[in-house]
Design an enzyme around this catalytic site. Structure first.
Site, mmCIF file in Angstrom:
data_model
loop_
_atom_site.group_PDB
_atom_site.id
_atom_site.type_symbol
_atom_site.label_atom_id
_atom_site.label_comp_id
_atom_site.label_asym_id
_atom_site.label_seq_id
_atom_site.Cartn_x
_atom_site.Cartn_y
_atom_site.Cartn_z
ATOM 1 N N GLU A 41 107.295 -11.430 79.781
ATOM 2 C CA GLU A 41 106.478 -11.538 78.089
ATOM 3 C C GLU A 41 105.968 -10.282 77.543
ATOM 4 O O GLU A 41 106.407 -9.114 77.218
ATOM 5 C CB GLU A 41 104.316 -11.577 79.632
ATOM 6 N N LYS A 112 100.031 -19.499 77.354
ATOM 7 C CA LYS A 112 99.970 -18.430 78.304
ATOM 8 C C LYS A 112 98.487 -19.476 78.884
ATOM 9 O O LYS A 112 97.490 -19.812 78.010
ATOM 10 C CB LYS A 112 99.549 -17.138 78.921
ATOM 11 N N TYR A 118 90.498 -8.683 83.682
ATOM 12 C CA TYR A 118 89.933 -7.910 84.770
ATOM 13 C C TYR A 118 91.207 -7.133 84.889
ATOM 14 O O TYR A 118 92.072 -6.647 84.001
ATOM 15 C CB TYR A 118 89.945 -8.185 85.862
ATOM 16 N N CYS A 148 103.205 -14.672 83.547
ATOM 17 C CA CYS A 148 101.984 -14.055 83.950
ATOM 18 C C CYS A 148 101.075 -14.186 84.643
ATOM 19 O O CYS A 148 101.247 -15.204 85.682
ATOM 20 C CB CYS A 148 101.748 -12.762 83.329
ATOM 21 N N SER A 308 99.291 26.880 89.952
ATOM 22 C CA SER A 308 98.262 28.559 90.657
ATOM 23 C C SER A 308 98.426 28.593 92.159
ATOM 24 O O SER A 308 98.290 29.853 92.292
ATOM 25 C CB SER A 308 97.005 27.190 90.590
ATOM 26 N N ASP A 312 99.052 20.871 94.066
ATOM 27 C CA ASP A 312 98.709 19.926 93.337
ATOM 28 C C ASP A 312 99.836 20.234 92.631
ATOM 29 O O ASP A 312 100.264 19.109 91.537
ATOM 30 C CB ASP A 312 97.179 19.795 92.186
ATOM 31 N N ASN A 389 83.642 28.309 86.544
ATOM 32 C CA ASN A 389 84.707 27.232 85.627
ATOM 33 C C ASN A 389 84.828 28.288 83.911
ATOM 34 O O ASN A 389 85.972 27.565 83.494
ATOM 35 C CB ASN A 389 83.358 26.194 85.004
ATOM 36 N N THR A 413 96.406 18.637 86.479
ATOM 37 C CA THR A 413 97.293 18.673 87.663
ATOM 38 C C THR A 413 95.568 18.180 88.619
ATOM 39 O O THR A 413 96.625 18.592 90.012
ATOM 40 C CB THR A 413 97.815 20.365 87.566
ATOM 41 N N GLU A 418 89.896 15.211 93.146
ATOM 42 C CA GLU A 418 88.604 15.776 92.642
ATOM 43 C C GLU A 418 88.066 15.370 91.670
ATOM 44 O O GLU A 418 86.690 15.279 91.321
ATOM 45 C CB GLU A 418 90.352 16.633 92.234
#
Length: 569
Positions: A41, A112, A118, A148, A308, A312, A389, A413, A418
């Protein structure tokens, strides 16, 4: 008759580059004496092209490209996905189409029919739907062309639309000998099983073969796995392609059996294995997504990551090293007065194991300068989230400075857990050009790290101390994630039910999860939307990822917990 199903990795809007890919595939098929080459497609322009389709000059260039490709065909016929002009004076300006050409002439076109709106799809925004079904006569065969969504008739992974029209069945009624579907169907964890089941159901129900060509590669956050295949009229997969890479599979049309057979004669023994469900699939998808993001933007070949000492950033470093090569990955560890000694040493060990260059920039002095500068405003107010922060934002600033100076992309990361509950800092650890693991829950992060060590590497590359330590942002003394959040096993169960399954709080509670915990988590999700609006693009791995596929209102007053209570009253 030899038929080739091929999947290419085009670049959105790169008409000259995509033309070269198409003509190279056609030339190779001619050389191999293929009679019909099937490409995916919108292979001419890449999918999804979004509002680039609203540019009139772009559309004209696409139509010109169609004619150039058609004129290049010879003995090998070519069926390729593209856009075509809507010749009617009403409706949208174009169709999402498939053109069949041979000997320099167009011999058929299909549009198509089912236009999804959606998740990440917005086809009805741009395309006029098909309203006429005809088979294409080709060398004694009647081809039923679909695009599709047309083949996903009420068998989607998540059924957002229920369709009345079944294009494949209609084409079978028109005398189709086989169904062809060209697709740009994105990867999700369970898409492969769903896809195979759907295609086999069609073939078995209709009693004719189904040939399926799907896009491979990645466009921004959307990853396509390819997974093209040929399913016989007996509902057996007899040929397929590799995943996440360009490739092709050939079959032969047997006019005696009126079915397809393997071109190599060894049947299902030649079927290529799809990656195992779980970490291996996501690993392959993320590698493709990250690599294509850099290659297709063309801005830089190199990335910088804040390391760190936590799980992650360790996983993102490992993924970047595998996708790009360790020589193209740099990392900076930025310890503060709250960082444990192990965070620095674990980062050093990881960098050494991966072979990436690691820099160390302590931030204690920088943080103290900020505190001093803010003292006239903050005075004797207690240390709280503002100071926490601030440390993250200092680190984010240092990473962006390095990226600007040396021409790198910063990789964010944060994980899905989170991002869901807002346990991430805007302009801090959320900084970046791409969020590589933003659609992996924390439990999936651990699962992939263990899989890499035990299955992929076969040795301890991600230090075990990183995997086993209690997760912590290390922004205040003795901080643990568990101070603010439920256990990640519980949290992720709630988030999965609320985000992917879209269940109500009441339903999640009836699954046996503590009611107060459920309500707290959902409230955190709803309050954190403003952060996700400003997040880097997140590589999509699930049926419901944050980003383009989850369009949640930012300014709104719907609170599910309160609404459910009022309904009960």
């Amino acid at each position: 008759m030899r038929i080739r199903i091929e999947q290419l990795n085009p670049v959105i809007g790169d008409l000259s580059g995509n033309k070269k890919l198409i003509l190279n595939a056609l030339k190779a098929a001619e050389k191999d004496k293929v009679d019909l080459l099937i490409l995916q497609e919108m292979v001419t322009i890449g999918y999804p092209t979004l509002d680039l389709l609203e540019n009139e000059y772009f559309r004209k260039c696409c139509y010109k490209l169609n004619e150039e490709i058609i004129s290049s065909t010879e003995n090998c016929a070519l069926l390729f996905g593209t856009i075509t002009k809507n010749e009617k004076k009403i409706g949208r300006k174009m169709h999402n189409s498939a053109i069949l050409a041979e000997y320099g002439k167009r011999i058929g076109v299909v549009h198509k029919t089912l236009l999804p709106t959606y998740d990440v799809f917005d086809d009805l925004r741009y395309f006029e739907p098909n309203d006429k079904f005809e088979v294409i006569e080709f060398r004694g065969l009647k081809l039923g062309g679909t695009i599709c969504e047309d083949i996903w008739y009420n068998e989607n992974e998540v059924q957002y639309h229920t369709y009345e029209i079944d294009p494949a069945s209609i084409l079978k009624g028109k005398g189709a000998d086989l169904i062809i579907n060209i697709s740009a169907s994105p990867y999700t964890l369970s898409k492969h099983e769903n896809r195979v089941s759907m295609l086999r159901n069609h073939a078995g129900r209709l009693g004719i073969p189904v040939l399926y060509s799907n896009q491979t590669g990645a466009h921004t956050e959307i990853i396509f796995d390819g997974d093209s295949m040929a399913v016989s009229g007996k509902a057996e997969v007899i040929a397929n392609t590799e995943t996440f890479e360009p490739g092709f599979a050939d079959v032969l049309w047997d006019s005696g059996q009126k079915d397809i057979v393997p071109a190599n004669g060894d049947g299902i023994s030649a079927i290529k294995k799809y990656p195992e469900k779980g970490p291996e699939r996501h690993f392959r998808a993320i590698k493709r997504g990250l690599k294509d993001y850099l290659v297709k933007t063309g801005i830089t070949d190199n990335v910088i990551i804040g390391l760190s000492g936590g799980i992650d950033s360790a996983l993102v470093c490992a993924l970047a090293s595998e996708a790009l090569g360790p020589e193209r990955v740099k990392a900076i560890t930025m310890p503060s007065q709250f960082s444990s000694g192990g965070s620095v040493s674990d980062s050093e060990q990881l960098a050494n194991n991966l072979g990436i260059e690691l820099f160390t920039i302590p931030i204690k002095q920088i943080f103290n300068e900020f505190e001093s500068g803010l003292n006239p405003l903050f005075g004797d107010l207690p240390f709280d989230i503002a100071e926490e922060n601030l440390q993250s934002r200092i680190r984010g600033t240092l990473l962006m400075a390095y990226a600007n100076k040396f021409g790198h992309f910063v990789l964010a990361t944060g994980n899905k857990s989170e991002y869901a509950v807002g346990y991430a800092t805007l302009y801090g650890d959320m900084n970046g050009a791409l969020a590589v693991i933003g659609d992996l829950y924390k439990t999936e992060v651990y699962e992939m790290a263990n899989w890499l060590n035990h299955q992929y590497y076969g040795r301890e590359v991600i230090p075990e101390t990183i995997i086993t330590k209690d997760p912590s942002a290390e922004l205040r003394p003795d901080q643990k994630d568990s101070d603010s959040l439920p256990d990640y096993g519980v949290l992720d169960e709630i988030l999965y039910r609320y985000i992917e399954l879209q269940r109500s709080a009441e339903k999640i509670i009836t699954d046996g999860i503590d009611a107060d915990t459920v309500k707290k988590v959902i409230k955190l999700v709803e309050r954190s939307e403003f952060k996700r609006y400003q997040a880097a693009p997140i590589l999509k791995l699930s049926s419901k990822s944050f980003g383009a596929g989850r369009r949640w209102p930012l300014v709104q007053r719907w609170t599910q917990n309160e609404t459910e209570l009022s309904i009960k009253k």
